[in-house]
Design an enzyme around this catalytic site. Structure first.
Site, PDB file in Angstrom:
ATOM      1  N   LYS A 201      38.123  50.870  41.084  1.00  0.00           N
ATOM      2  CA  LYS A 201      38.735  49.753  40.370  1.00  0.00           C
ATOM      3  C   LYS A 201      38.853  50.137  38.908  1.00  0.00           C
ATOM      4  O   LYS A 201      37.852  50.341  38.221  1.00  0.00           O
ATOM      5  CB  LYS A 201      37.871  48.512  40.528  1.00  0.00           C
ATOM      6  N   LYS A 254      42.565  49.971  43.241  1.00  0.00           N
ATOM      7  CA  LYS A 254      43.107  48.810  42.548  1.00  0.00           C
ATOM      8  C   LYS A 254      43.270  49.132  41.086  1.00  0.00           C
ATOM      9  O   LYS A 254      42.330  49.642  40.491  1.00  0.00           O
ATOM     10  CB  LYS A 254      42.100  47.675  42.732  1.00  0.00           C
TER      11      LYS A 254
HETATM   12  C1  PBG Z   1      37.348  39.995  39.686  1.00  0.00           C
HETATM   13  C2  PBG Z   1      38.685  40.398  40.148  1.00  0.00           C
HETATM   14  C3  PBG Z   1      39.803  40.697  39.372  1.00  0.00           C
HETATM   15  C4  PBG Z   1      40.856  40.879  40.259  1.00  0.00           C
HETATM   16  C5  PBG Z   1      40.338  40.719  41.543  1.00  0.00           C
HETATM   17  N1  PBG Z   1      38.991  40.451  41.455  1.00  0.00           N
HETATM   18  C6  PBG Z   1      39.994  40.695  37.920  1.00  0.00           C
HETATM   19  C7  PBG Z   1      39.242  41.573  37.020  1.00  0.00           C
HETATM   20  O1  PBG Z   1      38.570  42.538  37.403  1.00  0.00           O
HETATM   21  O2  PBG Z   1      39.305  41.262  35.835  1.00  0.00           O
HETATM   22  C8  PBG Z   1      42.259  41.148  39.889  1.00  0.00           C
HETATM   23  C9  PBG Z   1      43.254  40.843  40.934  1.00  0.00           C
HETATM   24  C10 PBG Z   1      44.661  40.773  40.447  1.00  0.00           C
HETATM   25  O3  PBG Z   1      44.985  41.089  39.287  1.00  0.00           O
HETATM   26  O4  PBG Z   1      45.503  40.389  41.267  1.00  0.00           O
HETATM   27  N2  PBG Z   1      36.371  40.886  39.691  1.00  0.00           N
END
Ligand code: PBG
Length: 333
Positions: A201, A254
């Site tokens: 991530k 992601k």
């Molecule tokens: C939270 C989380 C996030 C997303 C999914 N879970 C945001 C972040 O890490 O700030 C983002 C999903 C998206 O942008 O569609 N941990």
């Protein structure tokens, strides 16, 4: 003898031939549809930066779930937008929390629909970070208390499993979270519940609209002290390796679009299913351009999702899921 020109066009001549030689097939069973659930009554509120995506209160959720099932999509990913926030994210692991309540209800309405629960604290903490975090006085950066965060994330995962979630999806990026959650689930008797790890991530600007949607923007510092640097790919292998060793059942990358090389690499190096998260800003950009009449939304979406599959995704989490499933069936939306 004349130079033998390869006749690539022979295999492109008709739709039937193209279908025979197509290498990548996109289908509604590839998709997971994210849903935002919130407290209150009679709420179906559109997220301004994500047209077509809403916050639902419990009483308006059933119709949405029926629509997901009717579209042919077989799985949803639940995000909670709670009323109550505090420093330790209490409502994330409350058995009456919004994600837990929604999970129980969905399992009544549509027992076959796969429920994936996002396991993170950022929507539930008043500081908006994904774990227990304090601000470093001198630099203003976010300092993570990894081990205390893990305890609370394990409680969250167990309460989600108790509510009936089929898959736990920890998105918090704490170190050791897969091992901690796996052990916690096993001890609580949920050895059969799978973990879809957000292994890779990145610290990304592509989450902007989601943070508005989930009210989860960090109140100080940023997530760079626990999410990955977009410039790194070898580090992604290390992240994925540790998750595999800790017991992850699926690996996620992601965001998706700017990271297709990472997706391909995980696919080649590991034998677990690979998940692409087509995140919020990827969706918002398409919707904005489509609303202006600058692009053909259907064609762009199907091409994008096909690209993710071709790059190696076995599963795609996407806000386009319901529309894409219907387009693939030949319906207009
Ligand atoms: C939270 C989380 C996030 C997303 C999914 N879970 C945001 C972040 O890490 O700030 C983002 C999903 C998206 O942008 O569609 N941990």
């Amino acid at each position: 003898m004349a130079f033998p020109i390869t006749r690539h066009r022979r295999l492109r001549r008709t739709a039937g031939i193209r279908a025979l030689v197509r290498e990548t097939a996109l289908g509604s069973s590839d998709f997971i549809y994210p849903i935002f659930v919130t407290h209150g009554d009679n709420i179906k509120e559109e997220i301004p930066s994500m047209p077509g995506v809403y916050h639902f209160s419990m009483d308006r959720l059933e119709a949405e779930i029926r629509d997901v099932v009717a579209s042919g999509v077989g799985a949803v990913l639940l995000f909670g937008v709670p009323e109550h926030k505090d420093a330790v994210g209490t409502s994330a692991y409350d058995s009456e929390g919004i994600v837990q309540r929604a999970t129980r209800a969905i399992k009544q309405w549509a027992p076959e629909l796969v429920v994936v629960a996002d396991t993170c604290l950022c929507q539930f903490t008043d500081h908006g970070h994904c774990g227990i975090v304090h601000q470093d006085e001198a630099t203003g950066t976010a300092v993570v208390d990894n081990d205390r965060s893990l305890e609370l994330l394990v409680r969250t995962a167990v309460s989600q499993a108790e509510a009936g979630a089929d898959i736990i999806a920890p998105s918090n990026m704490m170190d050791g979270f897969v091992h901690a959650i796996r052990s916690g689930l096993d001890e609580a008797g949920y050895g059969d519940i799978a973990i879809m790890s957000y292994s890779v991530k990145y610290s990304s600007a592509f989450y902007g609209p989601f943070r508005d949607a989930a009210h989860s923007a960090p109140q100080f510092g940023d997530r760079k002290t626990y999410q990955m640097d977009p410039a790194n790919v070898r580090e992604a292998v290390r992240e994925a390796e540790s998750d595999v060793a800790e017991g992850a059942d699926m690996l996620m990358v992601k965001p998706a679009l700017a990271y297709l090389d990472v997706l391909r690499m995980l696919k080649e190096q590991f034998d677990l299913p690979v998940v692409a998260y087509n995140v919020s800003a990827e969706y918002s950009m398409v919707k904005a351009a489509a609303a202006n009449g600058w692009i053909n939304e259907k064609a762009i979406v199907l091409e994008t999702l096909t690209g993710m599959k071709r790059a190696g995704a076995d599963i795609i989490i996407t806000y386009h899921a319901k529309d894409a499933a219907r387009w693939l069936r030949g319906e207009e939306v």
